[in-house]
Design an enzyme around this catalytic site. Structure first.
Site, mmCIF file in Angstrom:
data_model
loop_
_atom_site.group_PDB
_atom_site.id
_atom_site.type_symbol
_atom_site.label_atom_id
_atom_site.label_comp_id
_atom_site.label_asym_id
_atom_site.label_seq_id
_atom_site.Cartn_x
_atom_site.Cartn_y
_atom_site.Cartn_z
ATOM 1 N N LEU A 248 0.797 -1.219 0.000
ATOM 2 C CA LEU A 248 0.000 0.000 0.000
ATOM 3 C C LEU A 248 0.833 1.275 0.000
ATOM 4 O O LEU A 248 0.302 2.372 0.137
ATOM 5 C CB LEU A 248 -0.973 -0.003 1.189
ATOM 6 C CG LEU A 248 -1.962 -1.170 1.199
ATOM 7 C CD1 LEU A 248 -2.849 -1.107 2.431
ATOM 8 C CD2 LEU A 248 -2.795 -1.211 -0.073
ATOM 9 N N SER A 249 2.143 1.135 -0.172
ATOM 10 C CA SER A 249 2.973 2.341 -0.250
ATOM 11 C C SER A 249 2.881 2.920 -1.662
ATOM 12 O O SER A 249 2.642 2.208 -2.633
ATOM 13 C CB SER A 249 4.426 2.049 0.136
ATOM 14 O OG SER A 249 5.043 1.210 -0.803
ATOM 15 N N HIS A 250 3.062 4.220 -1.746
ATOM 16 C CA HIS A 250 2.941 4.922 -3.023
ATOM 17 C C HIS A 250 4.252 4.862 -3.804
ATOM 18 O O HIS A 250 5.321 4.986 -3.209
ATOM 19 C CB HIS A 250 2.590 6.396 -2.790
ATOM 20 C CG HIS A 250 1.247 6.595 -2.193
ATOM 21 N ND1 HIS A 250 1.014 6.488 -0.840
ATOM 22 C CD2 HIS A 250 0.056 6.881 -2.762
ATOM 23 C CE1 HIS A 250 -0.262 6.707 -0.599
ATOM 24 N NE2 HIS A 250 -0.872 6.946 -1.744
ATOM 25 N N MET B 93 8.801 4.745 4.756
ATOM 26 C CA MET B 93 8.872 3.336 4.363
ATOM 27 C C MET B 93 10.065 3.079 3.453
ATOM 28 O O MET B 93 10.695 2.020 3.531
ATOM 29 C CB MET B 93 7.567 2.887 3.692
ATOM 30 C CG MET B 93 6.377 2.858 4.637
ATOM 31 S SD MET B 93 6.690 1.982 6.201
ATOM 32 C CE MET B 93 7.123 0.359 5.621
ATOM 33 N N ASP C 217 23.695 -11.707 4.437
ATOM 34 C CA ASP C 217 23.889 -12.657 3.341
ATOM 35 C C ASP C 217 25.362 -12.836 2.997
ATOM 36 O O ASP C 217 25.832 -13.956 2.787
ATOM 37 C CB ASP C 217 23.115 -12.192 2.108
ATOM 38 C CG ASP C 217 23.310 -13.124 0.934
ATOM 39 O OD1 ASP C 217 23.078 -14.347 1.100
ATOM 40 O OD2 ASP C 217 23.713 -12.652 -0.143
#
Length: 160
Positions: free
Chosen positions: A74-76, A112, A127
């Protein structure tokens, strides 16, 4: 408290920001990677088998800022104008603190993007070092600072 990612019927929606004026938005987030001090010493001395760990993590974090809408539903999608990654290390404790700063001239904040950037940079360190140290942990992914828009400036207090 209200959550604006839901409509009247409780269905998920992308918040409508079309009526907002674009402003300069900045956010800084951090993530902490903990490892054995010897592993960090090898990383800093360039003695890893996978190359420049922090250089690759920096690029991964910057790329992640630009890919945030693909990961957070739901982020733009935003036009990112600046993304930077910095690292603070504590050799005695074996920690790397990843700090991600993102800037955009937009209708919604870049928190975000900064959080995703810090998290992906931390995951990249994990990693690239996991072969040398199975006990690496990632923690304390957090927003440190944000400014711009209607809510103004917010800064995390020391120790918060």
């Amino acid at each position: 408290m209200s959550f604006n990612h839901f409509d009247d019927q409780g269905r998920a929606i992308m918040v409508d920001v079309s009526g907002k004026q674009p402003t300069l938005r900045t956010a800084t987030a951090a993530a902490t990677v903990s490892m054995q001090p010897d592993t960090l010493a090898d990383l800093l001395a360039g003695r890893t088998t996978k190359g420049d760990v922090l250089g690759v993590a920096r690029i991964a974090g910057i790329a992640a800022a630009k890919k945030t809408p693909e990961l957070i539903p739901l982020s733009h999608p935003l036009a990112i104008h600046h993304a930077a990654i910095d690292f603070d290390t504590d050799q005695a404790c074996g920690t790397v603190t990843v700090r991600a700063t993102v800037r955009a001239f937009e209708r919604t904040g870049v928190e975000m993007e900064a959080m995703t950037s810090a998290a992906v940079a931390a995951l990249t360190i994990y990693d690239m070092c996991k072969g040398a140290d199975k006990g690496i942990t990632i923690g304390q992914i957090r927003l440190l600072f944000k400014e711009g828009g209607k809510s103004g400036t917010w800064q995390r207090e020391e120790g918060q």
